[in-house]
Write a protein that holds these residues in place. Structure first.
Motif, PDB file in Angstrom:
ATOM      1  N   THR A 358      23.740  20.815  -2.798  1.00 17.48           N
ATOM      2  CA  THR A 358      23.098  22.108  -3.043  1.00 17.48           C
ATOM      3  C   THR A 358      22.304  22.592  -1.833  1.00 17.48           C
ATOM      4  OG1 THR A 358      22.938  21.611  -5.395  1.00 17.48           O
ATOM      5  CG2 THR A 358      21.523  23.360  -4.544  1.00 17.48           C
ATOM      6  N   ASN A 359      21.538  21.709  -1.196  1.00 13.69           N
ATOM      7  CA  ASN A 359      20.712  22.111  -0.054  1.00 13.69           C
ATOM      8  C   ASN A 359      21.555  22.561   1.128  1.00 13.69           C
ATOM      9  OD1 ASN A 359      18.320  21.593  -1.418  1.00 13.69           O
ATOM     10  ND2 ASN A 359      18.170  19.478  -0.665  1.00 13.69           N
ATOM     11  N   ARG A 360      22.641  21.857   1.400  1.00 13.77           N
ATOM     12  CA  ARG A 360      23.502  22.226   2.517  1.00 13.77           C
ATOM     13  C   ARG A 360      24.257  23.520   2.221  1.00 13.77           C
ATOM     14  NH1 ARG A 360      22.507  17.004   2.788  1.00 13.77           N
ATOM     15  NH2 ARG A 360      22.533  15.879   4.785  1.00 13.77           N
ATOM     16  N   ARG A 361      24.644  23.704   0.988  1.00 16.82           N
ATOM     17  CA  ARG A 361      25.279  24.975   0.615  1.00 16.82           C
ATOM     18  C   ARG A 361      24.315  26.139   0.835  1.00 16.82           C
ATOM     19  NH1 ARG A 361      28.460  23.905  -5.154  1.00 16.82           N
ATOM     20  NH2 ARG A 361      30.093  22.531  -4.311  1.00 16.82           N
ATOM     21  N   ARG A 362      23.076  25.933   0.447  1.00 12.71           N
ATOM     22  CA  ARG A 362      22.073  26.992   0.616  1.00 12.71           C
ATOM     23  C   ARG A 362      21.884  27.309   2.105  1.00 12.71           C
ATOM     24  NH1 ARG A 362      18.101  24.522  -1.521  1.00 12.71           N
ATOM     25  NH2 ARG A 362      18.597  25.147  -3.667  1.00 12.71           N
ATOM     26  N   TRP A 363      21.865  26.268   2.938  1.00 17.13           N
ATOM     27  CA  TRP A 363      21.685  26.476   4.380  1.00 17.13           C
ATOM     28  C   TRP A 363      22.852  27.282   4.953  1.00 17.13           C
ATOM     29  CZ3 TRP A 363      24.246  25.875   8.890  1.00 17.13           C
ATOM     30  CH2 TRP A 363      23.499  26.008  10.059  1.00 17.13           C
ATOM     31  N   VAL A 364      24.066  26.937   4.550  1.00 17.88           N
ATOM     32  CA  VAL A 364      25.248  27.643   5.059  1.00 17.88           C
ATOM     33  C   VAL A 364      25.183  29.115   4.695  1.00 17.88           C
ATOM     34  CG1 VAL A 364      27.748  27.900   4.803  1.00 17.88           C
ATOM     35  CG2 VAL A 364      26.765  25.631   5.142  1.00 17.88           C
ATOM     36  N   LEU A 365      24.871  29.431   3.445  1.00 15.86           N
ATOM     37  CA  LEU A 365      24.819  30.822   3.002  1.00 15.86           C
ATOM     38  C   LEU A 365      23.740  31.598   3.749  1.00 15.86           C
ATOM     39  CD1 LEU A 365      25.375  30.467  -0.853  1.00 15.86           C
ATOM     40  CD2 LEU A 365      27.048  30.989   0.929  1.00 15.86           C
ATOM     41  N   GLN A 366      22.616  30.961   4.006  1.00 16.19           N
ATOM     42  CA  GLN A 366      21.552  31.634   4.769  1.00 16.19           C
ATOM     43  C   GLN A 366      21.972  31.839   6.217  1.00 16.19           C
ATOM     44  OE1 GLN A 366      18.183  29.035   4.170  1.00 16.19           O
ATOM     45  NE2 GLN A 366      17.641  29.950   2.195  1.00 16.19           N
ATOM     46  N   ALA A 367      22.713  30.879   6.768  1.00 17.42           N
ATOM     47  CA  ALA A 367      23.120  30.954   8.175  1.00 17.42           C
ATOM     48  C   ALA A 367      24.094  32.093   8.430  1.00 17.42           C
ATOM     49  CB  ALA A 367      23.739  29.625   8.609  1.00 17.42           C
ATOM     50  N   ILE A 368      24.972  32.366   7.465  1.00 14.22           N
ATOM     51  CA  ILE A 368      25.990  33.390   7.713  1.00 14.22           C
ATOM     52  C   ILE A 368      25.525  34.792   7.310  1.00 14.22           C
ATOM     53  CG2 ILE A 368      27.869  31.745   7.483  1.00 14.22           C
ATOM     54  CD1 ILE A 368      28.408  32.713   4.711  1.00 14.22           C
ATOM     55  N   GLU A 369      24.463  34.883   6.525  1.00 16.51           N
ATOM     56  CA  GLU A 369      23.973  36.201   6.134  1.00 16.51           C
ATOM     57  C   GLU A 369      23.346  36.908   7.325  1.00 16.51           C
ATOM     58  OE1 GLU A 369      22.957  37.702   2.595  1.00 16.51           O
ATOM     59  OE2 GLU A 369      22.525  35.804   1.571  1.00 16.51           O
ATOM     60  N   GLY A 370      23.696  38.142   7.513  1.00 19.96           N
ATOM     61  CA  GLY A 370      23.150  38.926   8.604  1.00 19.96           C
ATOM     62  C   GLY A 370      23.743  38.611   9.949  1.00 19.96           C
ATOM     63  N   GLY A 371      24.758  37.729   9.971  1.00 18.36           N
ATOM     64  CA  GLY A 371      25.411  37.386  11.231  1.00 18.36           C
ATOM     65  C   GLY A 371      26.638  38.243  11.461  1.00 18.36           C
ATOM     66  N   GLY A 372      27.624  37.635  12.101  1.00 17.24           N
ATOM     67  CA  GLY A 372      28.845  38.361  12.418  1.00 17.24           C
ATOM     68  C   GLY A 372      29.847  38.316  11.281  1.00 17.24           C
ATOM     69  N   GLN A 373      31.105  38.560  11.608  1.00 19.01           N
ATOM     70  CA  GLN A 373      32.176  38.570  10.621  1.00 19.01           C
ATOM     71  C   GLN A 373      32.512  37.133  10.219  1.00 19.01           C
ATOM     72  OE1 GLN A 373      36.003  40.070  11.991  1.00 19.01           O
ATOM     73  NE2 GLN A 373      36.297  41.148  10.051  1.00 19.01           N
ATOM     74  N   VAL A 374      32.594  36.904   8.911  1.00 17.24           N
ATOM     75  CA  VAL A 374      32.857  35.570   8.376  1.00 17.24           C
ATOM     76  C   VAL A 374      33.943  35.673   7.318  1.00 17.24           C
ATOM     77  CG1 VAL A 374      31.875  33.502   7.308  1.00 17.24           C
ATOM     78  CG2 VAL A 374      30.421  34.984   8.721  1.00 17.24           C
ATOM     79  N   ILE A 375      34.956  34.801   7.417  1.00 15.12           N
ATOM     80  CA  ILE A 375      36.013  34.733   6.406  1.00 15.12           C
ATOM     81  C   ILE A 375      35.966  33.332   5.810  1.00 15.12           C
ATOM     82  CG2 ILE A 375      38.449  35.094   5.883  1.00 15.12           C
ATOM     83  CD1 ILE A 375      37.061  37.543   7.068  1.00 15.12           C
ATOM     84  N   ILE A 376      35.785  33.263   4.482  1.00 17.69           N
ATOM     85  CA  ILE A 376      35.630  31.989   3.783  1.00 17.69           C
ATOM     86  C   ILE A 376      36.764  31.839   2.769  1.00 17.69           C
ATOM     87  CG2 ILE A 376      34.021  30.561   2.452  1.00 17.69           C
ATOM     88  CD1 ILE A 376      31.806  32.538   3.205  1.00 17.69           C
ATOM     89  N   THR A 377      37.205  30.601   2.545  1.00 13.56           N
ATOM     90  CA  THR A 377      38.162  30.334   1.474  1.00 13.56           C
ATOM     91  C   THR A 377      37.507  29.465   0.414  1.00 13.56           C
ATOM     92  OG1 THR A 377      39.102  28.278   2.354  1.00 13.56           O
ATOM     93  CG2 THR A 377      40.026  30.356   3.182  1.00 13.56           C
ATOM     94  N   ALA A 378      37.950  29.633  -0.823  1.00 18.54           N
ATOM     95  CA  ALA A 378      37.428  28.830  -1.934  1.00 18.54           C
ATOM     96  C   ALA A 378      38.422  28.893  -3.085  1.00 18.54           C
ATOM     97  CB  ALA A 378      36.071  29.354  -2.389  1.00 18.54           C
ATOM     98  N   THR A 379      38.413  27.854  -3.913  1.00 17.31           N
ATOM     99  CA  THR A 379      39.273  27.870  -5.101  1.00 17.31           C
ATOM    100  C   THR A 379      38.623  28.644  -6.244  1.00 17.31           C
ATOM    101  OG1 THR A 379      38.348  25.722  -5.739  1.00 17.31           O
ATOM    102  CG2 THR A 379      40.435  25.713  -4.531  1.00 17.31           C
TER     103      THR A 379
END
Length: 409
Positions: A358-379
């Protein structure tokens, strides 16, 4: 990830006969795009297409023929075509890459690696037999070497765990790919160096067989030293920056409990004068090179070590630690690229949430917000908060067809 830099944007992607995409015309989201679908539907293939256009090589396929849609391989002229329209600070860039092949013929020949360059991992692959690769930038024919760096991408996927736990060739290729996207001169030096290694190895085998004299090595030794010293110096300079950035990110991911250090492990002992150390090492180990018929020293034999609190993560790291190190390295790579080129690279994140707590997921989401273009995949979207999804373009992928089902507010 950088302080308010310009952002390069992939505005439109066009695919024909690439993997399971028979035809695709897709306007890309300008911020965060989330590709959702079951396994085997084409999510990773889309990221691979973007990476392939940026680097002219696949991070998954050992042979470019694998990239052509299997239905197209039965056509008289099998082909795949990829086109990207990208907006950069300096203006619009259109990349077009076409693979043209002949109907596949069965072969019993296995690939070889006589020169010790780990050919399938080399940044510069020779064209696949009976397959042509045609590249255009803004409509002008170009070589693959001229395309690298036109668009900067950072790719993170399940395979990146191997950067920590896998063979040295994977780590060399990673560092070279990062440098090639940001340093056009490095691309040419690396290509020339690989050719010199091949020529020198051929001569070493002739000397070992008694068909040439050891004195003939002088020219190739000089070339190896000149080019190899530049590669080592460039790698060390880049790694000194990546190391600090990755250490900072790893500290955030582990709440300051772990301290990461990335070390460059050189196959030769060098001080401030890399060339002098290289020359001395070649002289001392010449007999061994001749006996092996292979150049056993140089940057093509160097490695990286990932140390957490002094412990080598390749040998002793848990799977969770290795994944955290790989994640730290990739986000550090994005920072590094941004600092060098002055624009946010396009971030491609393949199934990034599947093994994060959970903590690492939260960090990733905060890191990509307000940044550049991001393309993510998920099931599925379970790992993403409603607030995040409200600001994200969600696209459903099924059997090579993409349908937009959510639009960022």
């Amino acid at each position: 990830m950088c302080y308010n830099p310009p952002t390069m944007l992939l505005e439109h992607l066009s695919l024909a006969n690439f993997r399971n995409y028979a035809r695709l015309e897709l306007d890309m989201p300008h911020n965060v795009g989330l590709l959702v679908g079951e396994n085997g539907q084409g999510k990773s293939n889309l990221l691979e297409a973007i990476y392939y256009l940026a680097t002219t090589r696949s991070y998954r396929a050992s042979n470019d023929r694998e990239l052509i849609n299997w239905l197209a391989t039965n056509e008289p002229l099998p082909h795949a075509r990829l086109v990207a329209k990208v907006h950069r600070q300096g203006g619009a860039v259109q990349l077009e890459l076409t693979l043209l092949g002949q109907p596949e013929r069965p072969s019993d020949e296995a690939p070889t690696d006589e020169d010790g360059l780990n050919g399938r991992l080399s940044l510069f692959q020779p064209p696949t037999a009976s397959l042509q690769k045609k590249i255009r930038v803004n409509g002008v024919p170009k070589r693959a070497i001229d395309v690298i760096g036109q668009v900067n991408v950072v790719m993170f996927g399940p395979q990146d765990l191997d950067l920590v736990s896998g063979a040295p060739a994977l780590r060399r290729r990673y560092l070279d790919a990062t440098l090639c996207q940001t340093n056009r001169r490095y691309v040419r030096v690396l290509q020339r160096y690989n050719r010199v290694v091949t020529q020198r190895n051929h001569l070493l085998r002739r000397i070992n067989a008694g068909h040439a004299h050891p004195e003939e090595l002088a020219y190739w030794d000089d070339e190896l030293i000149t080019l190899g010293s530049q590669i080592i110096a460039n790698r060390r300079e880049a790694l000194s920056l990546l190391d600090g950035m990755a250490r900072d990110i790893n500290g955030q991911l582990t709440d300051g409990q772990e301290h990461l250090h990335i070390a460059y492990r050189c196959s030769i002992e060098t001080g401030d004068d890399i060339a002098a150390g290289f020359r001395d090492a070649l002289a001392r180990y010449r007999a061994r090179d001749i006996q092996a018929g292979m150049s056993l020293l140089g940057p093509h034999r160097d490695d990286l070590a990932f140390l957490v609190d002094g412990v080598d993560m390749r040998i002793y790291g848990s799977r969770g630690q290795q994944r955290t190190v790989a994640l730290s390295l990739k986000f550090a790579e994005a920072r590094y690229m941004c600092g060098v080129v002055g624009e946010e690279p396009i971030l491609l994140l393949d199934d990034i949430m599947s093994e994060l707590d959970t903590n690492r997921r939260r960090w990733v989401l905060q890191a990509i917000e307000g940044g550049g273009q991001v393309i993510i995949t998920a099931t599925d979207v379970d790992a993403y908060s409603p607030q995040f999804l409200d600001r994200t373009v969600v696209m459903h992928v099924r059997a090579g067809i993409i349908e937009q089902i959510g639009i960022a507010h």
